[in-house]
Write an enzyme that holds these catalytic residues in place. Sequence first.
Site, PDB file in Angstrom:
ATOM      1  N   MET A  15       0.819  -1.218   0.000  1.00 51.01           N
ATOM      2  CA  MET A  15       0.000   0.000   0.000  1.00 51.01           C
ATOM      3  C   MET A  15       0.852   1.268   0.000  1.00 51.01           C
ATOM      4  SD  MET A  15      -3.185  -0.767  -0.128  1.00 51.01           S
ATOM      5  CE  MET A  15      -4.166   0.571   0.538  1.00 51.01           C
ATOM      6  N   SER A 131      -8.917   2.948   1.473  1.00 48.82           N
ATOM      7  CA  SER A 131      -9.509   1.733   0.913  1.00 48.82           C
ATOM      8  C   SER A 131      -9.347   1.681  -0.595  1.00 48.82           C
ATOM      9  CB  SER A 131     -10.987   1.675   1.256  1.00 48.82           C
ATOM     10  OG  SER A 131     -11.520   0.502   0.699  1.00 48.82           O
ATOM     11  N   GLY A 133      -7.483  -1.232  -1.935  1.00 54.84           N
ATOM     12  CA  GLY A 133      -6.393  -2.149  -2.220  1.00 54.84           C
ATOM     13  C   GLY A 133      -5.251  -1.439  -2.926  1.00 54.84           C
ATOM     14  N   LYS A 185     -13.639   3.049   8.501  1.00 54.82           N
ATOM     15  CA  LYS A 185     -12.894   2.101   7.654  1.00 54.82           C
ATOM     16  C   LYS A 185     -13.101   0.664   8.133  1.00 54.82           C
ATOM     17  CE  LYS A 185     -10.110   0.593   4.478  1.00 54.82           C
ATOM     18  NZ  LYS A 185      -9.151  -0.350   4.753  1.00 54.82           N
ATOM     19  N   HIS A 188     -16.400  -0.438   6.943  1.00 53.82           N
ATOM     20  CA  HIS A 188     -16.249  -0.680   5.499  1.00 53.82           C
ATOM     21  C   HIS A 188     -15.678  -2.083   5.269  1.00 53.82           C
ATOM     22  CE1 HIS A 188     -13.457  -1.060   2.127  1.00 53.82           C
ATOM     23  NE2 HIS A 188     -14.325  -0.353   1.430  1.00 53.82           N
ATOM     24  N   ASN A 189     -14.648  -2.413   6.027  1.00 53.00           N
ATOM     25  CA  ASN A 189     -14.017  -3.722   5.832  1.00 53.00           C
ATOM     26  C   ASN A 189     -14.925  -4.865   6.273  1.00 53.00           C
ATOM     27  OD1 ASN A 189     -11.879  -2.136   5.065  1.00 53.00           O
ATOM     28  ND2 ASN A 189     -10.360  -3.449   6.019  1.00 53.00           N
ATOM     29  N   GLU A 192     -17.060  -5.388   3.509  1.00 54.77           N
ATOM     30  CA  GLU A 192     -16.242  -6.044   2.464  1.00 54.77           C
ATOM     31  C   GLU A 192     -16.156  -7.565   2.725  1.00 54.77           C
ATOM     32  OE1 GLU A 192     -12.404  -4.045   1.704  1.00 54.77           O
ATOM     33  OE2 GLU A 192     -11.478  -5.979   2.108  1.00 54.77           O
ATOM     34  N   TYR A 193     -15.922  -7.943   3.981  1.00 57.03           N
ATOM     35  CA  TYR A 193     -15.874  -9.376   4.323  1.00 57.03           C
ATOM     36  C   TYR A 193     -17.186 -10.055   3.912  1.00 57.03           C
ATOM     37  CZ  TYR A 193     -11.747  -9.644   7.512  1.00 57.03           C
ATOM     38  OH  TYR A 193     -10.489  -9.671   8.062  1.00 57.03           O
ATOM     39  N   LYS A 263      -6.775  -9.839   8.432  1.00 53.72           N
ATOM     40  CA  LYS A 263      -5.882  -8.966   9.194  1.00 53.72           C
ATOM     41  C   LYS A 263      -6.587  -8.380  10.414  1.00 53.72           C
ATOM     42  CE  LYS A 263      -2.067  -8.746   6.520  1.00 53.72           C
ATOM     43  NZ  LYS A 263      -1.583  -8.020   5.368  1.00 53.72           N
TER      44      LYS A 263
HETATM   45  P1  NDP Z   1       2.805  -4.952   3.665  1.00 55.04           P
HETATM   46  O1  NDP Z   1       2.993  -6.161   4.483  1.00 55.04           O
HETATM   47  O2  NDP Z   1       2.871  -5.073   2.175  1.00 55.04           O
HETATM   48  O3  NDP Z   1       3.872  -3.845   4.117  1.00 55.04           O
HETATM   49  C1  NDP Z   1       4.062  -3.552   5.461  1.00 55.04           C
HETATM   50  C2  NDP Z   1       5.024  -2.382   5.588  1.00 55.04           C
HETATM   51  O4  NDP Z   1       5.130  -2.030   6.955  1.00 55.04           O
HETATM   52  C3  NDP Z   1       6.419  -2.713   5.114  1.00 55.04           C
HETATM   53  O5  NDP Z   1       6.972  -1.572   4.540  1.00 55.04           O
HETATM   54  C4  NDP Z   1       7.117  -3.086   6.418  1.00 55.04           C
HETATM   55  O6  NDP Z   1       8.509  -2.855   6.392  1.00 55.04           O
HETATM   56  C5  NDP Z   1       6.474  -2.101   7.357  1.00 55.04           C
HETATM   57  N1  NDP Z   1       6.570  -2.543   8.737  1.00 55.04           N
HETATM   58  C6  NDP Z   1       6.107  -3.699   9.252  1.00 55.04           C
HETATM   59  N2  NDP Z   1       6.352  -3.743  10.568  1.00 55.04           N
HETATM   60  C7  NDP Z   1       6.999  -2.585  10.892  1.00 55.04           C
HETATM   61  C8  NDP Z   1       7.509  -2.057  12.090  1.00 55.04           C
HETATM   62  N3  NDP Z   1       7.420  -2.715  13.247  1.00 55.04           N
HETATM   63  N4  NDP Z   1       8.111  -0.837  12.051  1.00 55.04           N
HETATM   64  C9  NDP Z   1       8.225  -0.176  10.885  1.00 55.04           C
HETATM   65  N5  NDP Z   1       7.759  -0.624   9.708  1.00 55.04           N
HETATM   66  C10 NDP Z   1       7.143  -1.825   9.716  1.00 55.04           C
HETATM   67  O7  NDP Z   1       1.414  -4.339   4.126  1.00 55.04           O
HETATM   68  P2  NDP Z   1       0.338  -3.520   3.284  1.00 55.04           P
HETATM   69  O8  NDP Z   1       1.011  -2.474   2.476  1.00 55.04           O
HETATM   70  O9  NDP Z   1      -0.589  -4.475   2.621  1.00 55.04           O
HETATM   71  O10 NDP Z   1      -0.492  -2.838   4.471  1.00 55.04           O
HETATM   72  C11 NDP Z   1      -0.044  -1.660   5.151  1.00 55.04           C
HETATM   73  C12 NDP Z   1      -1.227  -1.104   5.919  1.00 55.04           C
HETATM   74  O11 NDP Z   1      -2.273  -0.797   5.002  1.00 55.04           O
HETATM   75  C13 NDP Z   1      -1.808  -2.108   6.924  1.00 55.04           C
HETATM   76  O12 NDP Z   1      -2.292  -1.416   8.045  1.00 55.04           O
HETATM   77  C14 NDP Z   1      -2.977  -2.704   6.145  1.00 55.04           C
HETATM   78  O13 NDP Z   1      -3.958  -3.237   6.978  1.00 55.04           O
HETATM   79  C15 NDP Z   1      -3.456  -1.464   5.394  1.00 55.04           C
HETATM   80  N6  NDP Z   1      -4.235  -1.730   4.194  1.00 55.04           N
HETATM   81  C16 NDP Z   1      -3.886  -2.750   3.337  1.00 55.04           C
HETATM   82  C17 NDP Z   1      -4.670  -2.972   2.213  1.00 55.04           C
HETATM   83  C18 NDP Z   1      -4.316  -4.049   1.249  1.00 55.04           C
HETATM   84  O14 NDP Z   1      -5.192  -4.366   0.424  1.00 55.04           O
HETATM   85  N7  NDP Z   1      -3.106  -4.611   1.254  1.00 55.04           N
HETATM   86  C19 NDP Z   1      -5.854  -2.166   1.910  1.00 55.04           C
HETATM   87  C20 NDP Z   1      -6.073  -1.073   2.841  1.00 55.04           C
HETATM   88  C21 NDP Z   1      -5.289  -0.894   3.941  1.00 55.04           C
HETATM   89  P3  NDP Z   1       9.546  -4.030   6.074  1.00 55.04           P
HETATM   90  O15 NDP Z   1       9.785  -3.953   4.591  1.00 55.04           O
HETATM   91  O16 NDP Z   1      10.737  -3.656   6.875  1.00 55.04           O
HETATM   92  O17 NDP Z   1       8.933  -5.321   6.510  1.00 55.04           O
END
Ligand code: NDP
Length: 474
Positions: A15, A131, A133, A185, A188-189, A192-193, A263
């Site tokens: 994201m 939201s 994805g 949100k 919303h999710n 979505e579920y 999640k």
């Molecule tokens: P990813 O798993 O693809 O990425 C997670 C990111 O967070 C990485 O950059 C990771 O870094 C970083 N991270 C994880 N743990 C830590 C930490 N302790 N400290 C600092 N950085 C950290 O997740 P998404 O991009 O899918 O999701 C990100 C957020 O967006 C979540 O809250 C998710 O619920 C939300 N979201 C996701 C959607 C989706 O469809 N995927 C849709 C809407 C919201 P590193 O590279 O070091 O692991």
Amino acid sequence: MTAHADFGLIGLGTMGAMLSLNMADNGFRVAVHNRTTSRIATFMDEAGELASRFVPCDTLEAFVAALKPPRNIILMVPAGAPVDDPIEALRPLLDSNDLIIDAGNANFHDTVRRANKAEQDGLPFLGIGVSGGAEGARFGPAIMGGGLKAAWDRVAPMLSAIAAQYEGQPCATWMGQDGAGHFVKTVHNGIEYADMQLIAETYGIMRDGLDLSSSACAEIFTAWNEGALQSYLIEISGKVANSVDPATGQPMLDVILDSAGQKGTGRWTAIEAQMLGAPVTVIEAAVAARNLSAGKSLRQEGERLFTPAERSLPTDTTLNTDDLRDALIAGKILCYAQGFDLLEKASDDRSWNLPMPDIAKTWREGCIIRSSMLNDMATALEAKPANLIFAPYFADLVSRTLPALRKVVVTAAGAAIPVPAMAAALTYFDTITQSRGTANMIQGQRDFFGAHGFQRTDQEGTDFHGPWLNQHLK
Ligand code: NDP
């Protein structure tokens, strides 16, 4: 380094990377940082022509220095400690007017806590839900904001620019104070579920009831996307059903394991609804279905133990009081099975080592749910069955009474008489005795829109992706 970036973003996962590219597309200069710093260079490569709009920062100090004051910093990381950690690390480096925006799917209670803490410290904080994805993040998400209105107004022009537009109106709205955006949100999710579960059930009837192939299901979903059902989830269900696995040439849906991940946002919706006394039974059913889908070996054992007779409608459909009695017996056993399963999970989670047979014994007399069955349950639980209804005594009793439960539920539904508990008991039985469920469709959808990954039926591993990955992001 000159402080020239308009926004900063931490967390270049699925994201965060897409949101950063979206901001850059809209003319903003963005400082980017990621915990695993090697990811920053990969991201810069992936950014292609947009790379010049980014300031890659390997340290938080460099990141903060790259931002124009007052700074606006977006966190796009998983909920929980991953949000608190960067906030803690950043605060000493920031000025009092620097804004931190948690744009992940936080639990709104955490957002309220963080907002209160920020307010006490006199520091601005926003919790926003994003939201849509990966595709939404890249080309226009819906944005649900919460926190101080003044902080929202400060970043609203950027959020409106990157958000999806509906007839010229940006889908970016300030919902209210502190956790309001993340609460909206979350709901919303939850919806979505439920939307995904309804589609998965429909796919299941097409597959198992109408014997349709994946490509035939795809054609139907694609056609439905033209009418009242026109929607993103129906559209991608058609695409998922139409996809072929490059490795085997099989329909993609047939190689995705029917075990859905989550999640937490659907679960949070169900929990909040319960706390508020708001009935969200469809959402609750969808959350429970995902939980049940994860118990693959339980479902395989259930299918082995029960015969098709328990899964078919009795030919005599005239209802009598014997049917009602038997339906009650089956419903009651299934409800106890759920209760004991919950106790087992709590026992494991909290290392309580709960004495399951003794619980049944304690309930035999004195309490409201005392019943003659509890003695047999105590005996059955001694053998630690994977589910109460798998213990021989109860497997036999359920086999004999389940057809009546099915008959009662079908008849009641036909007569528009609500039987929510009996229907739930029947669905529970049907789910834990079906080895191949329909969560493969949910996993396909989740991977399509969010790159969440899935397990395969033919290989070990947890993070496989479909051929659709990234295709729709170009
Ligand atoms: P990813 O798993 O693809 O990425 C997670 C990111 O967070 C990485 O950059 C990771 O870094 C970083 N991270 C994880 N743990 C830590 C930490 N302790 N400290 C600092 N950085 C950290 O997740 P998404 O991009 O899918 O999701 C990100 C957020 O967006 C979540 O809250 C998710 O619920 C939300 N979201 C996701 C959607 C989706 O469809 N995927 C849709 C809407 C919201 P590193 O590279 O070091 O692991």
